[in-house]
Design an enzyme around this catalytic site. Structure first.
Site, PDB file in Angstrom:
ATOM      1  N   GLU A 158      -9.440   1.798 -13.107  1.00  0.00           N
ATOM      2  CA  GLU A 158      -8.583   2.036 -11.943  1.00  0.00           C
ATOM      3  C   GLU A 158      -7.129   2.388 -12.263  1.00  0.00           C
ATOM      4  O   GLU A 158      -6.200   1.800 -11.713  1.00  0.00           O
ATOM      5  CB  GLU A 158      -8.646   0.811 -11.007  1.00  0.00           C
ATOM      6  CG  GLU A 158     -10.074   0.458 -10.629  1.00  0.00           C
ATOM      7  CD  GLU A 158     -10.205  -0.839  -9.820  1.00  0.00           C
ATOM      8  OE1 GLU A 158      -9.183  -1.449  -9.495  1.00  0.00           O
ATOM      9  OE2 GLU A 158     -11.347  -1.229  -9.521  1.00  0.00           O
ATOM     10  N   GLU A 265     -20.698   0.039  -9.778  1.00  0.00           N
ATOM     11  CA  GLU A 265     -20.436  -1.139  -8.938  1.00  0.00           C
ATOM     12  C   GLU A 265     -20.967  -0.938  -7.526  1.00  0.00           C
ATOM     13  O   GLU A 265     -20.277  -1.180  -6.534  1.00  0.00           O
ATOM     14  CB  GLU A 265     -18.920  -1.430  -8.902  1.00  0.00           C
ATOM     15  CG  GLU A 265     -18.310  -1.575 -10.284  1.00  0.00           C
ATOM     16  CD  GLU A 265     -16.839  -2.001 -10.272  1.00  0.00           C
ATOM     17  OE1 GLU A 265     -16.339  -2.427  -9.220  1.00  0.00           O
ATOM     18  OE2 GLU A 265     -16.198  -1.901 -11.331  1.00  0.00           O
TER      19      GLU A 265
HETATM   20  O1  9MR Z   1     -16.252  -8.949  -8.126  1.00  0.00           O
HETATM   21  C1  9MR Z   1     -15.019  -9.268  -8.682  1.00  0.00           C
HETATM   22  C2  9MR Z   1     -14.436 -10.491  -7.985  1.00  0.00           C
HETATM   23  O2  9MR Z   1     -15.230 -11.633  -8.231  1.00  0.00           O
HETATM   24  C3  9MR Z   1     -12.997 -10.711  -8.450  1.00  0.00           C
HETATM   25  O3  9MR Z   1     -12.432 -11.764  -7.716  1.00  0.00           O
HETATM   26  C4  9MR Z   1     -12.203  -9.436  -8.279  1.00  0.00           C
HETATM   27  C5  9MR Z   1     -10.779  -9.615  -8.730  1.00  0.00           C
HETATM   28  O4  9MR Z   1      -9.973  -8.601  -8.278  1.00  0.00           O
HETATM   29  O5  9MR Z   1     -12.813  -8.391  -9.011  1.00  0.00           O
HETATM   30  C6  9MR Z   1     -14.088  -8.078  -8.544  1.00  0.00           C
HETATM   31  O6  9MR Z   1     -14.649  -6.982  -9.256  1.00  0.00           O
HETATM   32  C7  9MR Z   1     -13.941  -5.743  -9.192  1.00  0.00           C
HETATM   33  C8  9MR Z   1     -14.254  -4.975 -10.450  1.00  0.00           C
HETATM   34  O7  9MR Z   1     -13.958  -5.754 -11.568  1.00  0.00           O
HETATM   35  C9  9MR Z   1     -13.475  -3.664 -10.502  1.00  0.00           C
HETATM   36  N1  9MR Z   1     -13.709  -2.871  -9.336  1.00  0.00           N
HETATM   37  C10 9MR Z   1     -13.554  -3.559  -8.060  1.00  0.00           C
HETATM   38  C11 9MR Z   1     -14.389  -4.841  -8.040  1.00  0.00           C
HETATM   39  C12 9MR Z   1     -14.310  -5.490  -6.682  1.00  0.00           C
HETATM   40  O8  9MR Z   1     -13.011  -5.908  -6.432  1.00  0.00           O
END
Ligand code: 9MR
Length: 361
Positions: A158, A265
């Site tokens: 990102e 994802e």
């Molecule tokens: O699923 C993840 C969640 O448990 C965390 O709290 C969060 C933190 O920002 O990140 C989520 O996963 C992310 C992923 O690592 C990158 N793309 C977006 C996902 C959803 O936020």
């Protein structure tokens, strides 16, 4: 004579049951089996899930894993000389024991990043040189530990801005190092494991403005000889999203990069997609998963997988972000404590209607 007829009937019955079941045997086949000739089907998990009934379920449905949080900078490297390996190790071991592919997620992000990386002992912002040194140590340590066990890494996550008049996200990485941090991360990862496939990973990737920025970032890096080997398309979608209009053209466009695409994802929220966190409103209370949502979600999943199959030459992996509606990151995003139902399985791990659409093709 009667016995002979009975015997023939029995043989016919057994044979016909077996033939029917080979394709759509919900008991023994999982997503991974239906898609065996297309791409591995993965899921993002926590180490905790492996200690519950979800472990057996994961084995049945999926043949690829991603650590949802356990390998991110904050959770794995909370202080300069401290690494927490337990959770990540248990996911790596599970993947190995069950002969599953494993995607590493993620070596560099602006979220879940510990502040110590950016400041010195006095609390002042570090120089670019110091930050590169720390980034290199971080990447080298993690990638070397899992060398040969993680076949693909989301190296940078990102880094592109969502705002139309900005190219790069204004993260601490960018503010301290400029755009160079992206290439550096790929170089450090490649040095640590020359065999690992290195991905750039981002969301909102199908929308033309961001799509073109991602395209340019990767194309430029490739032209400069930076070891970027694949593009991760996150695919956090919602049931009202204009997939027809944008997903196919994004897949066509990204295929032109000539590198593998991973859907990294995938989930389909039952709400209108919002990209920023917000306060709860009265409309967010008492929400149930309606038949309308179910129908719309089913059609959306069907469309997405139709496109994934169409682009199977470019798509080399499809991963769901979370296992079932029992728990999803979307239960707390964009609104804290608003239940979402974004996956193919309900909270009891039973396939939803959308599942049947995805596996019947
Ligand atoms: O699923 C993840 C969640 O448990 C965390 O709290 C969060 C933190 O920002 O990140 C989520 O996963 C992310 C992923 O690592 C990158 N793309 C977006 C996902 C959803 O936020």
């Amino acid at each position: 004579m009667k016995q002979l007829i009975l015997f023939i009937f029995l043989v016919w019955f057994i044979v016909s049951c077996n033939t029917k079941n080979t394709d759509h045997n919900f008991q023994s086949n999982g997503l991974k089996d239906y898609y065996a000739s297309y791409f591995p089907v993965g899921v993002a998990i926590s180490a905790h899930a492996l200690k519950t009934d979800e472990a057996q379920f994961i084995r049945k449905e999926f043949n690829s894993l991603t650590a949802e949080n356990a390998m991110k900078m904050g959770p794995i490297h909370p202080a300069e000389n401290t690494y927490f390996w337990d959770r990540a190790d248990s996911i790596v071991n599970f993947a190995q024991q069950n002969n599953m592919k494993l995607r590493g997620h993620t070596l560099l992000w602006h979220n879940q990043v510990p502040n110590w990386l950016f400041v010195d002992a006095r609390g002042d912002t570090v120089s670019k040189e110091v930050l590169f040194g720390r980034l290199k140590a971080h990447i080298t340590t993690i990638v070397s530990r899992y060398k040969g066990k993680i076949y693909a890494w989301d190296v940078v996550n990102e880094a592109i801005s969502d705002s139309p008049n900005e190219f790069y996200r204004q993260s601490p990485w960018y503010k301290i190092c400029g755009e160079e941090y992206i290439s550096k991360a790929f170089e450090y990862a490649h040095e640590a494991d020359p065999d690992a496939l290195l991905f750039y990973n981002d969301y909102n990737e199908m929308y033309p403005d961001k799509r073109e920025k991602i395209f340019k970032l990767i194309k430029d890096m490739k032209e400069r000889g930076i070891p970027v080997h694949g593009l991760g398309m996150q695919a956090h979608l919602g049931i009202y999203e204009p997939v027809e209009q944008y997903l196919d053209s994004a897949l066509i466009r990204f295929s032109q990069l000539g590198i593998p695409l991973h859907i990294t994802e995938l989930d389909i929220s039952v709400y209108a997609k919002e990209h920023g966190r917000r306060e709860r409103t009265p409309e967010d209370d008492n929400i149930v998963f309606t038949q309308e949502m179910e129908q719309q979600q089913m059609e959306m999943y069907a469309r997405c997988f139709e496109l994934f199959r169409k682009h199977k030459d470019a798509i080399e992996s499809v991963t769901f972000w979370n296992i079932s509606d029992r728990r999803s990151w979307l239960d707390n995003f964009p609104v804290r404590n608003r239940k979402d139902y974004p996956l193919l399985f309900d909270k009891d791990l039973q396939p939803k209607k959308a599942y049947e659409k995805v596996v019947n093709f």
